[in-house]
Write a protein that holds these residues in place. Sequence first.
Motif, PDB file in Angstrom:
ATOM      1  N   ASN A 167      26.661  -2.082  42.696  1.00  0.00           N
ATOM      2  CA  ASN A 167      28.071  -3.295  42.262  1.00  0.00           C
ATOM      3  C   ASN A 167      29.186  -2.945  42.605  1.00  0.00           C
ATOM      4  O   ASN A 167      29.343  -1.835  42.465  1.00  0.00           O
ATOM      5  N   GLN A 168      29.710  -3.789  43.461  1.00  0.00           N
ATOM      6  CA  GLN A 168      31.170  -3.655  44.138  1.00  0.00           C
ATOM      7  C   GLN A 168      31.570  -4.707  43.534  1.00  0.00           C
ATOM      8  O   GLN A 168      32.486  -5.358  43.513  1.00  0.00           O
ATOM      9  N   ASP A 169      31.651  -5.256  41.937  1.00  0.00           N
ATOM     10  CA  ASP A 169      32.119  -6.510  41.501  1.00  0.00           C
ATOM     11  C   ASP A 169      34.140  -5.646  40.951  1.00  0.00           C
ATOM     12  O   ASP A 169      34.662  -6.352  41.287  1.00  0.00           O
ATOM     13  N   VAL A 170      33.760  -4.836  40.426  1.00  0.00           N
ATOM     14  CA  VAL A 170      35.514  -3.980  40.301  1.00  0.00           C
ATOM     15  C   VAL A 170      34.733  -2.270  41.292  1.00  0.00           C
ATOM     16  O   VAL A 170      34.208  -1.558  40.407  1.00  0.00           O
ATOM     17  N   VAL A 171      36.084  -2.247  41.369  1.00  0.00           N
ATOM     18  CA  VAL A 171      35.991  -0.759  42.702  1.00  0.00           C
ATOM     19  C   VAL A 171      37.739  -0.277  42.372  1.00  0.00           C
ATOM     20  O   VAL A 171      38.667  -0.972  41.744  1.00  0.00           O
ATOM     21  N   ASP A 194      33.426 -14.821  37.109  1.00  0.00           N
ATOM     22  CA  ASP A 194      34.317 -15.590  36.283  1.00  0.00           C
ATOM     23  C   ASP A 194      35.333 -14.510  36.074  1.00  0.00           C
ATOM     24  O   ASP A 194      34.498 -13.106  35.359  1.00  0.00           O
ATOM     25  N   PHE A 195      35.688 -14.363  35.897  1.00  0.00           N
ATOM     26  CA  PHE A 195      37.093 -13.762  35.787  1.00  0.00           C
ATOM     27  C   PHE A 195      36.526 -12.751  34.357  1.00  0.00           C
ATOM     28  O   PHE A 195      36.535 -11.440  33.809  1.00  0.00           O
ATOM     29  N   PHE A 196      36.452 -13.586  32.867  1.00  0.00           N
ATOM     30  CA  PHE A 196      36.218 -12.249  31.935  1.00  0.00           C
ATOM     31  C   PHE A 196      34.305 -11.904  32.155  1.00  0.00           C
ATOM     32  O   PHE A 196      35.072 -10.596  31.470  1.00  0.00           O
ATOM     33  N   ALA A 197      34.077 -12.099  32.950  1.00  0.00           N
ATOM     34  CA  ALA A 197      32.449 -11.715  32.790  1.00  0.00           C
ATOM     35  C   ALA A 197      33.287  -9.977  34.192  1.00  0.00           C
ATOM     36  O   ALA A 197      32.817  -8.687  33.567  1.00  0.00           O
ATOM     37  N   LEU A 198      34.186  -9.786  35.091  1.00  0.00           N
ATOM     38  CA  LEU A 198      34.719  -8.877  35.880  1.00  0.00           C
ATOM     39  C   LEU A 198      35.139  -8.024  34.527  1.00  0.00           C
ATOM     40  O   LEU A 198      35.770  -7.163  34.319  1.00  0.00           O
ATOM     41  N   LEU A 199      36.279  -8.913  33.813  1.00  0.00           N
ATOM     42  CA  LEU A 199      36.971  -7.619  32.791  1.00  0.00           C
ATOM     43  C   LEU A 199      35.605  -7.041  31.942  1.00  0.00           C
ATOM     44  O   LEU A 199      36.048  -5.989  31.782  1.00  0.00           O
ATOM     45  N   GLU A 200      34.528  -7.662  31.271  1.00  0.00           N
ATOM     46  CA  GLU A 200      33.752  -7.244  31.062  1.00  0.00           C
ATOM     47  C   GLU A 200      33.618  -5.479  31.676  1.00  0.00           C
ATOM     48  O   GLU A 200      33.378  -4.454  31.158  1.00  0.00           O
ATOM     49  N   ARG A 201      32.995  -6.002  33.362  1.00  0.00           N
ATOM     50  CA  ARG A 201      32.627  -5.045  34.187  1.00  0.00           C
ATOM     51  C   ARG A 201      33.827  -4.113  34.350  1.00  0.00           C
ATOM     52  O   ARG A 201      33.353  -2.260  33.900  1.00  0.00           O
ATOM     53  N   LEU A 202      35.417  -4.130  33.771  1.00  0.00           N
ATOM     54  CA  LEU A 202      36.636  -3.470  34.261  1.00  0.00           C
ATOM     55  C   LEU A 202      36.222  -2.298  33.067  1.00  0.00           C
ATOM     56  O   LEU A 202      36.313  -1.703  32.925  1.00  0.00           O
ATOM     57  N   ALA A 203      35.863  -3.343  31.667  1.00  0.00           N
ATOM     58  CA  ALA A 203      36.182  -2.450  30.540  1.00  0.00           C
ATOM     59  C   ALA A 203      35.484  -1.219  30.281  1.00  0.00           C
ATOM     60  O   ALA A 203      35.745  -0.385  30.061  1.00  0.00           O
ATOM     61  N   ALA A 204      34.421  -1.821  30.873  1.00  0.00           N
ATOM     62  CA  ALA A 204      33.008  -0.776  31.049  1.00  0.00           C
ATOM     63  C   ALA A 204      32.898   0.574  31.685  1.00  0.00           C
ATOM     64  O   ALA A 204      33.053   1.023  31.413  1.00  0.00           O
ATOM     65  N   LYS A 205      33.459   0.227  33.140  1.00  0.00           N
ATOM     66  CA  LYS A 205      33.902   1.862  34.193  1.00  0.00           C
ATOM     67  C   LYS A 205      35.208   2.328  33.690  1.00  0.00           C
ATOM     68  O   LYS A 205      35.615   3.814  33.558  1.00  0.00           O
ATOM     69  N   ARG A 264      47.270 -11.873  30.667  1.00  0.00           N
ATOM     70  CA  ARG A 264      47.751 -11.777  29.836  1.00  0.00           C
ATOM     71  C   ARG A 264      45.978 -10.871  28.805  1.00  0.00           C
ATOM     72  O   ARG A 264      46.675  -9.345  28.441  1.00  0.00           O
ATOM     73  N   ALA A 265      45.057 -11.089  29.487  1.00  0.00           N
ATOM     74  CA  ALA A 265      43.842 -10.448  28.666  1.00  0.00           C
ATOM     75  C   ALA A 265      43.526  -9.606  29.999  1.00  0.00           C
ATOM     76  O   ALA A 265      43.482  -7.942  29.516  1.00  0.00           O
ATOM     77  N   LEU A 266      44.357  -9.647  30.934  1.00  0.00           N
ATOM     78  CA  LEU A 266      43.917  -8.051  32.097  1.00  0.00           C
ATOM     79  C   LEU A 266      44.885  -6.965  31.065  1.00  0.00           C
ATOM     80  O   LEU A 266      44.815  -6.246  31.431  1.00  0.00           O
ATOM     81  N   GLU A 267      46.665  -8.182  31.609  1.00  0.00           N
ATOM     82  CA  GLU A 267      47.322  -6.739  30.577  1.00  0.00           C
ATOM     83  C   GLU A 267      47.055  -5.401  29.763  1.00  0.00           C
ATOM     84  O   GLU A 267      47.198  -4.510  29.675  1.00  0.00           O
ATOM     85  N   GLU A 268      46.355  -6.536  29.082  1.00  0.00           N
ATOM     86  CA  GLU A 268      46.059  -6.194  28.062  1.00  0.00           C
ATOM     87  C   GLU A 268      44.551  -4.884  27.722  1.00  0.00           C
ATOM     88  O   GLU A 268      44.983  -3.831  27.121  1.00  0.00           O
ATOM     89  N   LEU A 269      43.732  -5.107  27.749  1.00  0.00           N
ATOM     90  CA  LEU A 269      43.284  -4.609  28.821  1.00  0.00           C
ATOM     91  C   LEU A 269      43.340  -3.244  29.057  1.00  0.00           C
ATOM     92  O   LEU A 269      43.264  -2.039  29.194  1.00  0.00           O
ATOM     93  N   VAL A 270      44.302  -3.431  30.020  1.00  0.00           N
ATOM     94  CA  VAL A 270      44.267  -2.180  31.400  1.00  0.00           C
ATOM     95  C   VAL A 270      45.534  -1.445  30.381  1.00  0.00           C
ATOM     96  O   VAL A 270      45.483  -0.073  30.640  1.00  0.00           O
ATOM     97  N   GLN A 271      46.618  -1.767  29.982  1.00  0.00           N
ATOM     98  CA  GLN A 271      47.770  -1.160  29.331  1.00  0.00           C
ATOM     99  C   GLN A 271      47.452  -0.362  27.663  1.00  0.00           C
ATOM    100  O   GLN A 271      47.082   0.371  27.445  1.00  0.00           O
ATOM    101  N   GLN A 272      47.029  -2.228  27.279  1.00  0.00           N
ATOM    102  CA  GLN A 272      47.146  -1.545  24.950  1.00  0.00           C
ATOM    103  C   GLN A 272      45.445  -0.455  25.215  1.00  0.00           C
ATOM    104  O   GLN A 272      45.445   0.647  24.537  1.00  0.00           O
ATOM    105  N   GLU A 273      44.747  -1.403  25.894  1.00  0.00           N
ATOM    106  CA  GLU A 273      43.854  -0.764  25.802  1.00  0.00           C
ATOM    107  C   GLU A 273      42.920   0.462  26.057  1.00  0.00           C
ATOM    108  O   GLU A 273      42.380   1.182  25.293  1.00  0.00           O
ATOM    109  N   HIS A 274      43.971   1.044  27.501  1.00  0.00           N
ATOM    110  CA  HIS A 274      42.704   2.016  28.079  1.00  0.00           C
ATOM    111  C   HIS A 274      44.507   3.012  28.119  1.00  0.00           C
ATOM    112  O   HIS A 274      44.066   3.579  28.873  1.00  0.00           O
ATOM    113  N   GLY A 275      45.311   2.458  28.056  1.00  0.00           N
ATOM    114  CA  GLY A 275      46.037   3.367  29.071  1.00  0.00           C
ATOM    115  C   GLY A 275      47.267   3.298  29.756  1.00  0.00           C
ATOM    116  O   GLY A 275      48.109   4.635  30.103  1.00  0.00           O
TER     117      GLY A 275
END
Lengths: 244, 267
Positions: free
Chosen positions: A2-6, A23-34, A62-73
């Motif tokens: 899986n090379q969707d998120v590195v 799809d971008f939001f599917a990608l965010l889910e993969r990133l969140a999982a990682k 905004r979704a990307l920022e929230e995921l990276v900053q708020q949720e994962h610090g």
Amino acid sequence: MNQDVVIRGTKDGLLILLSDELDFFALLERLAAKLTASGRFFRGAEVDVSIGTRQLGVIEHRALEELVQQEHGLVLRSVRQGESMAVVLERTARPPGSEERARGRAQERAVPVAVPDARAARSGAPADREDAPLVQVRTLRSGQAVRHRGDVVIIGDVNPGAEVVATGHIIVFGILRGVAHAGAEGDENAIVAALRVQPTQLRIGRRVAMPPENDAAPAALVPEVARILDGQIVIESRDRKFQA
Amino acid sequence: MGQVIVVTSGKGGVGKTTTTANLGTGLASAGNRVCLVDADIGLRNLDLLLGLENRIVYDLVDVANGHCKYKKALIKSKQYDHLFLLPAAQTKDKTAVRPDQMRDLTNELKQDFDFVLIDCPAGIEQGFQNAIAGADKGIIVTTPEMSALRDADRIVGLLEAAEKDRPMLIINRYRPGMVKKGDMLAIDDMLEILAIDLLGVIPEDEQIVVTTNRGEPAVLDRHSKAGEAYRNVTRRLMGEQVPIMNLETDEGFVSRLKRVFGFGGAR
């Protein structure tokens, strides 16, 4: 594989690469999982995110920022657009030392990182100059934009229809014909300098100016600097001395 | 193996289809096997310029979706046995085909032809993405106007982002009289902004209207200035060094006389 998120460590810090497919939001889910899978390992780390060649809308951003900053610090330093994942992977795989030359050829550009409201309210002080200046060796074409927290140096032209937005100074080692906004968070001491300042619109701090109607452009390139003097944006040619 | 060249512009109405028809015909007249692909699904025009609209049975959408082999959809030109058209569909739109399908199709076509020219639709959305997907090279067509130039610059940026080689430029509908008076952008003004290689300059020519309506590309017309310019571009595409032709056509007798006597400025 899986090379969707590195997620890769580079000499400049952490780099998250997102593929162009999916799809971008599917990608965010993969990133969140990682990110979840890595526990608290990345907390506090500064990260650049490369979104490949897709364009992000405000909601996606905004979704990307929230995921990276708020949720994962993590600290989201910049969002880069313009080069596919394969190209960025190849470039960042080089051993240190050749990194300097490689960076010169980079085609990516930084995309706006929205200022969280709290931070803007708290500061009001001039832009944080400790952010490394962004240097891009390329001509910005119509429709391309570079946005950066800090100073920006473009070695190349900025064509009409292109935009440079920086919280610090903007230096164009070429002809500025597009839009430049220096001191984007309110710093009125920021300057815009170019080998020729011929923009469609110029902004420094909160001031906006349209350059005077010129007839034919001068033949020789004389470096010019635009800055705020007595509350107005003025353009001075480098022939005359000016105080920094 | 042949080359796949996309003819694009961003702005509409600057002459992409005219250029595709003329370059394709020109290359065929020089002996090359040429296939023209009309990628402007829903607003097809290339068939009209070649006089082939009555012969369309299958089209690009049929081929891309696998309903038929491309050979069945190709229409032979009226003038040359080795010049073919793959027409667009008129009753569908740009979402009927995907970039990966276009890539597969052009990869197949380049095995069989020396040149595959793709007529790109105006805009930067899916139609554009489809057209550039399989292209090896790009030709950007612009007219000497600020709006066309701005759009052309955008396209150069998009082609760069898609990691295509640097495109070549054709300046169309050039009017040297207006340029001399300062009413029209000069070649150098445009090259300063676009900074890409100039492939050719096509002068404004009424014959284009005539030949378009007749379905016989101007490149075949010995008397057309635009035709001559297209013939030169054809030779350059085949590797020859051809100087930009003398574009000053709208010089009247009196102004020529003036020049002989030393009045009238630089040519």
